[in-house]
Design an enzyme around this catalytic site. Sequence first.
Site, PDB file in Angstrom:
ATOM      1  N   LYS A   1       0.833  -1.204   0.000  1.00 52.22           N
ATOM      2  CA  LYS A   1       0.000   0.000   0.000  1.00 52.22           C
ATOM      3  C   LYS A   1       0.869   1.256   0.000  1.00 52.22           C
ATOM      4  O   LYS A   1       0.536   2.255  -0.646  1.00 52.22           O
ATOM      5  CB  LYS A   1      -0.943   0.006   1.210  1.00 52.22           C
ATOM      6  CG  LYS A   1      -1.857   1.237   1.299  1.00 52.22           C
ATOM      7  CD  LYS A   1      -2.826   1.346   0.129  1.00 52.22           C
ATOM      8  CE  LYS A   1      -3.591   2.658   0.078  1.00 52.22           C
ATOM      9  NZ  LYS A   1      -4.684   2.780   1.038  1.00 52.22           N
TER      10      LYS A   1
ATOM     11  N   LYS B   1      -0.131  11.968   5.205  1.00 54.64           N
ATOM     12  CA  LYS B   1       0.228  10.946   6.202  1.00 54.64           C
ATOM     13  C   LYS B   1       0.883   9.745   5.525  1.00 54.64           C
ATOM     14  O   LYS B   1       1.928   9.241   5.956  1.00 54.64           O
ATOM     15  CB  LYS B   1      -1.049  10.542   6.960  1.00 54.64           C
ATOM     16  CG  LYS B   1      -0.901   9.459   8.010  1.00 54.64           C
ATOM     17  CD  LYS B   1      -1.329   8.071   7.532  1.00 54.64           C
ATOM     18  CE  LYS B   1      -2.797   7.954   7.220  1.00 54.64           C
ATOM     19  NZ  LYS B   1      -3.158   6.573   6.768  1.00 54.64           N
TER      20      LYS B   1
END
Lengths: 295, 295
Positions: free
Chosen positions: A172, A240
């Site tokens: 990811k 983030k």
Amino acid sequence: MSKTIAFIGLGIMGLPMAKNLVNAGFDVRGFNRTPAKADALAEAGGSAAATIAEAVDGADVIITMVPDSPDVEAVLTGDDGILAHASAGATWIDFSTIRPDVAKDLAEQAKTAGLKPLDAPVSGGEPGAIDGVLSVMIGGDQADFDAVSDVFDAVGKTIVLVGPSGAGQTVKAANQLMVAGNIGLLAEAVVFLEAYGVETGAALQVLGGGLAGSKVLDQKGQKMLDRSFDPGFRLELHHKDMGIVTAAAREAGVAIPLGATVAQLVAATVQQGNGGLDHSGLFTVIEALSGKNEN
Amino acid sequence: MSKTIAFIGLGIMGLPMAKNLVNAGFDVRGFNRTPAKADALAEAGGSAAATIAEAVDGADVIITMVPDSPDVEAVLTGDDGILAHASAGATWIDFSTIRPDVAKDLAEQAKTAGLKPLDAPVSGGEPGAIDGVLSVMIGGDQADFDAVSDVFDAVGKTIVLVGPSGAGQTVKAANQLMVAGNIGLLAEAVVFLEAYGVETGAALQVLGGGLAGSKVLDQKGQKMLDRSFDPGFRLELHHKDMGIVTAAAREAGVAIPLGATVAQLVAATVQQGNGGLDHSGLFTVIEALSGKNEN
């Protein structure tokens, strides 16, 4: 007998995913810090839990879909958390996008407590969540994965076990690197084409048909032409994630010059107050760099 | 009556494109500096011309597909060139990728000489040329474009007029920016995933199913895993194209931070002696940056 699922975190992605699990015939109990979202799930045929304890009690599968590493840690290990209340033998699927090293560490804690952990971050955005066609990149044990493949089938289309615990988050992280980069490159191309007065709609059509074609171009190109950046996936969350991938690359001794550059551009967009925009809003900082945003 | 076409430049892209024109029923006369390529066209049902003059004499459509701006200029304006020998009213289609400002200037010279110029660079690579499914981005007049749409249909699938003369090259410059960037990002992702020992084949499958999916991932991912960089489209040509887009961006006052970074990475790959590799060979410099190429 159909599995009982606890679904913790019913946000932009979590709620439609939970609804798809309801539609697939699972008994889904939703918990969300803002209870209105759990009520929305109850209206769709699931049920609303008032606490995590109530959601996970006796559940076969416990799902988390929350924003960041500390959120997952709190939901898992807190006094009123999953480990304190889950039945032994339950499978814990974390769909959140968090740090690979944290994912690995939390998986070990879950195993020690008798749970079967799978880190399973997703890609495909809100449309993919609604349509149940997400890509799911999964880290964990093959047998644990096989036992809940029906759960993954209800939310995703491309579902792949990529390695042991943490590997899903590693993939990811690579995904977020590529997506942010592809968005940035598309933004540069659009600003460039506009500066030359090219018919941008026609240009994006032909670019999409050639080797420059991508999901990002298909899904974000028109948003840039329209300056329409409603989320979708917010830049502050992608910021983030760029922190995750740049830290993980540094840790592994891997240079990511393009990733580092786009991480700075994403950070700048957030610093300029645009963290609430869809990540295609990275366009705003590319445009501003060239002073083209005052046209 | 079927159009007579002169095709100048029968390289990796030009030869299969010319063959597709033969197969579509056009009378195609090929010219190439290395005559063997023209013989290959003759074997496929076209004919071989010994000079540009012989190729273009009486042709309805004159096509050029040569490496760089000076090559197009020489073929067009040289003593034995197109302008010296073409019939008035012929259409000149330049499939080459060259500088947009040069394309615009040469189009004006062609118009003055009574030709109808279209700059029409393509994307899709050798496979797209062979299968006749290229993307073609075209600059020029609508009527001139409409009159030769059958020619474009024989070589391409996505065929779009994007603006006046030069606009095709401007869009191609944006295309090359995005393609190089997408290749670089994919390379960074693969080096990152390998460093973490992820199952990269499975990872690329799931990445391709999500928002990171792209033509570059589909066509170049496995080549990176296999370290198989036979061209295809050579890095030295992509290096030339990055010079075009960085100069054009500077000229227009557009900042392209990702484009500038990948231009440097492409330049470094060429400087390291790898200019003859397929552009997916940009992977080698990403790998070398991290010292991972000695494994």
